[in-house]
Design a protein around this motif. Structure first.
Motif, PDB file in Angstrom:
ATOM      1  N   ASP A 325       0.815  -1.221   0.000  1.00  0.00           N
ATOM      2  CA  ASP A 325       0.000   0.000   0.000  1.00  0.00           C
ATOM      3  C   ASP A 325       0.841   1.260   0.000  1.00  0.00           C
ATOM      4  O   ASP A 325       0.392   2.314  -0.483  1.00  0.00           O
ATOM      5  N   ARG A 326       2.065   1.208   0.534  1.00  0.00           N
ATOM      6  CA  ARG A 326       2.924   2.403   0.606  1.00  0.00           C
ATOM      7  C   ARG A 326       3.754   2.610  -0.648  1.00  0.00           C
ATOM      8  O   ARG A 326       4.383   3.665  -0.805  1.00  0.00           O
ATOM      9  N   MET A 327       3.806   1.688  -1.527  1.00  0.00           N
ATOM     10  CA  MET A 327       4.628   1.793  -2.735  1.00  0.00           C
ATOM     11  C   MET A 327       3.900   2.514  -3.846  1.00  0.00           C
ATOM     12  O   MET A 327       2.684   2.750  -3.778  1.00  0.00           O
ATOM     13  N   VAL A 328       4.634   2.870  -4.898  1.00  0.00           N
ATOM     14  CA  VAL A 328       4.041   3.432  -6.112  1.00  0.00           C
ATOM     15  C   VAL A 328       3.255   2.324  -6.801  1.00  0.00           C
ATOM     16  O   VAL A 328       3.447   1.150  -6.528  1.00  0.00           O
ATOM     17  N   PRO A 329       2.378   2.695  -7.733  1.00  0.00           N
ATOM     18  CA  PRO A 329       1.537   1.668  -8.369  1.00  0.00           C
ATOM     19  C   PRO A 329       2.313   0.533  -9.004  1.00  0.00           C
ATOM     20  O   PRO A 329       1.940  -0.624  -8.887  1.00  0.00           O
ATOM     21  N   LYS A 330       3.448   0.854  -9.667  1.00  0.00           N
ATOM     22  CA  LYS A 330       4.176  -0.215 -10.344  1.00  0.00           C
ATOM     23  C   LYS A 330       4.776  -1.183  -9.340  1.00  0.00           C
ATOM     24  O   LYS A 330       4.671  -2.407  -9.492  1.00  0.00           O
ATOM     25  N   GLY A 331       5.389  -0.640  -8.307  1.00  0.00           N
ATOM     26  CA  GLY A 331       5.975  -1.501  -7.285  1.00  0.00           C
ATOM     27  C   GLY A 331       4.910  -2.303  -6.550  1.00  0.00           C
ATOM     28  O   GLY A 331       5.084  -3.484  -6.251  1.00  0.00           O
ATOM     29  N   VAL A 361      -0.716  10.282  -3.971  1.00  0.00           N
ATOM     30  CA  VAL A 361      -0.116   9.715  -5.188  1.00  0.00           C
ATOM     31  C   VAL A 361      -0.961  10.050  -6.407  1.00  0.00           C
ATOM     32  O   VAL A 361      -0.433  10.399  -7.479  1.00  0.00           O
ATOM     33  N   MET A 362      -2.286   9.999  -6.253  1.00  0.00           N
ATOM     34  CA  MET A 362      -3.159  10.348  -7.364  1.00  0.00           C
ATOM     35  C   MET A 362      -3.001  11.818  -7.757  1.00  0.00           C
ATOM     36  O   MET A 362      -2.986  12.155  -8.959  1.00  0.00           O
ATOM     37  N   GLU A 363      -2.882  12.721  -6.769  1.00  0.00           N
ATOM     38  CA  GLU A 363      -2.699  14.149  -7.086  1.00  0.00           C
ATOM     39  C   GLU A 363      -1.370  14.393  -7.792  1.00  0.00           C
ATOM     40  O   GLU A 363      -1.298  15.158  -8.768  1.00  0.00           O
ATOM     41  N   ALA A 364      -0.315  13.718  -7.330  1.00  0.00           N
ATOM     42  CA  ALA A 364       0.992  13.899  -7.985  1.00  0.00           C
ATOM     43  C   ALA A 364       0.947  13.382  -9.420  1.00  0.00           C
ATOM     44  O   ALA A 364       1.501  14.014 -10.341  1.00  0.00           O
ATOM     45  N   ALA A 370      -0.738  16.505 -16.417  1.00  0.00           N
ATOM     46  CA  ALA A 370      -1.127  17.806 -16.971  1.00  0.00           C
ATOM     47  C   ALA A 370       0.084  18.554 -17.524  1.00  0.00           C
ATOM     48  O   ALA A 370       0.017  19.179 -18.591  1.00  0.00           O
ATOM     49  N   LYS A 371       1.207  18.487 -16.772  1.00  0.00           N
ATOM     50  CA  LYS A 371       2.430  19.166 -17.252  1.00  0.00           C
ATOM     51  C   LYS A 371       2.919  18.550 -18.549  1.00  0.00           C
ATOM     52  O   LYS A 371       3.303  19.255 -19.492  1.00  0.00           O
ATOM     53  N   ARG A 372       2.925  17.202 -18.620  1.00  0.00           N
ATOM     54  CA  ARG A 372       3.370  16.531 -19.833  1.00  0.00           C
ATOM     55  C   ARG A 372       2.451  16.846 -21.007  1.00  0.00           C
ATOM     56  O   ARG A 372       2.907  17.014 -22.145  1.00  0.00           O
ATOM     57  N   GLN A 373       1.155  16.973 -20.778  1.00  0.00           N
ATOM     58  CA  GLN A 373       0.224  17.300 -21.842  1.00  0.00           C
ATOM     59  C   GLN A 373       0.458  18.710 -22.374  1.00  0.00           C
ATOM     60  O   GLN A 373       0.403  18.961 -23.589  1.00  0.00           O
ATOM     61  N   LEU A 374       0.748  19.677 -21.477  1.00  0.00           N
ATOM     62  CA  LEU A 374       1.007  21.056 -21.902  1.00  0.00           C
ATOM     63  C   LEU A 374       2.275  21.143 -22.729  1.00  0.00           C
ATOM     64  O   LEU A 374       2.325  21.827 -23.773  1.00  0.00           O
ATOM     65  N   GLU A 375       3.319  20.457 -22.307  1.00  0.00           N
ATOM     66  CA  GLU A 375       4.567  20.458 -23.075  1.00  0.00           C
ATOM     67  C   GLU A 375       4.357  19.838 -24.452  1.00  0.00           C
ATOM     68  O   GLU A 375       4.910  20.307 -25.458  1.00  0.00           O
ATOM     69  N   ARG A 376       3.572  18.806 -24.541  1.00  0.00           N
ATOM     70  CA  ARG A 376       3.330  18.147 -25.830  1.00  0.00           C
ATOM     71  C   ARG A 376       2.568  19.088 -26.779  1.00  0.00           C
ATOM     72  O   ARG A 376       2.838  19.161 -27.978  1.00  0.00           O
TER      73      ARG A 376
END
Length: 391
Positions: A325-331, A361-364, A370-376
């Motif tokens: 539960d404390r790990m990132v989704p992939k881990g 984690v969801m907010e991050a 959103a940042k990646r979408q703006l740069e694209r």
């Protein structure tokens, strides 16, 4: 430990299901056997009726030279007993047909005294008739119907009742079963009657004169039930409804018992040789394991060391879940794939299941996307030659 308990519950449910199937098969088998034995008795009765009709016709046609058909009287003729087989001489009034063919005329086989057992599912649960009661025959052949007799024996498996001196028939005994106590192969005995053809008779006071008169009791109910856990027996009162008159049970006769040399003394039987206590088990643990099958699937009580080991495994699985539960989704997904039984349904064996993540984690992830979408979008506008203007 939970997995062990679930396995035990599953095995027990499967065992109950198999027991129900076996009980149903036994019921079908008993029902078929009951019908077959009843069919044999009916065939024998039909054949005896045909023989009687044939004998009546012969007696009418032959007249004074008709064969002698008195089976019981024939068995008592001096020097001409049935036990010795067919007699070479002719009895009184015997015609040319002889006595060998008619010596068992009017008798029945021993099957009449041993009716088939009723399947346990269809047996009568509450019996209001006991040995010593007086009953009247309400259904039966001529000469038996309407008679009152004392109950001699009750058979709950066949639902038959024997009355003293009522429904007497002649039974032919096979030669192989003949004993010195039975010089004749024809024995007279009471034929059991079905329970449905009997009614209880008890003297009740006449409402007009007050004089006790025999009354046929048809509406008996069961009341004041008492269960004795020590004797594992159940007793109740039989009450006449709706008059609410309690009909007493017959008093059992005291059996006279005489002591013999091989009998065990009463003082030895009542001597206490084992005193249970909570300080020690009734038998060694090794014997209990042999009787209870230490590794059996149905066992619910286990050794303390084995239970401690299973609880340690459950604690390790709980810690792995908290770490996931404390790990990132992939881990967390990798941990869930490695230990699929530690999750609560979020990380299932199905890899397409959506992992469960914390709100930070969801907010991050949302800000990063959103940042990646703006740069694209900005890079695509620059490639197409659009110049961003400010207002």
């Amino acid at each position: 430990m939970e997995a062990v308990l679930r396995r035990t519950a599953l095995v027990k449910s499967q065992a109950k299901r198999k027991a129900r199937i076996l009980d149903h098969k036994k019921l079908v088998r008993d029902r078929v056997q009951y019908r077959m034995q009843n069919s044999l008795i009916c065939k024998e009765t039909t054949q005896s009726i045909r023989n009687a009709r044939k004998a009546r016709r012969e007696d009418w046609e032959l007249g004074p030279i008709a064969p002698w058909r008195a089976a019981a009287a024939y068995a008592t003729v001096a020097g001409d007993g049935v036990a010795g087989g067919a007699s070479s001489g002719a009895g009184p009034g015997t015609g040319a047909s002889g006595t060998a063919r008619d010596e068992f005329f009017g008798t029945f086989s021993a099957r009449r005294l041993n009716p088939p057992k009723v399947p346990e599912k269809y047996r009568v649960e509450n019996w209001f008739i006991k040995e010593g009661d007086r009953c009247v025959v309400v259904e039966g052949r001529e000469g038996v119907k309407g008679k009152i007799g004392v109950v001699k024996a009750v058979d709950k498996e066949t639902e038959m009742v024997t009355l003293e001196g009522i429904n007497m028939i002649d039974i032919r005994i096979p030669a192989a079963m003949q004993t010195p106590n039975l010089p004749s192969r024809i024995h007279t005995s009471e034929q059991p009657l079905p329970l449905s053809s009997l009614k209880l008779v008890y003297p009740l006071p006449d409402p007009l004169t007050g004089i006790p008169r025999d009354t046929i009791l048809t509406t008996l109910v069961k009341r004041n039930t008492h269960f004795d856990p020590y004797a594992n027996t159940q007793s109740w009162d039989r009450v006449l409804s709706p008059q609410n008159i309690t009909i007493p049970w017959p008093t059992p006769s005291d059996d006279i018992h005489t002591d013999e040399k091989p009998d065990t003394l009463r003082i030895q039987v009542e001597e206490t040789t084992f005193l249970p206590t909570l300080l020690r088990p009734p038998m060694p643990t090794s014997v209990i394991d042999e009787l209870r099958n230490r590794y059996g699937k149905f066992r619910e009580r286990h050794d303390e060391e084995w239970v401690a080991m299973k609880e340690a495994e459950d604690e390790q699985a709980r810690r792995m879940k908290m770490l996931a539960d404390r790990m990132v989704p992939k881990g967390a997904r990798n941990v869930a794939r490695k230990h699929p039984s530690t999750s609560e349904g979020t990380f299932l064996k199905d890899r397409k299941a959506v992992p469960k993540m914390k709100e930070p984690v969801m907010e991050a992830l949302g800000r990063h996307m959103a940042k990646r979408q703006l740069e694209r979008v900005q890079s695509q506008l620059e490639r197409e030659g659009y110049v961003e203007t400010s207002v």
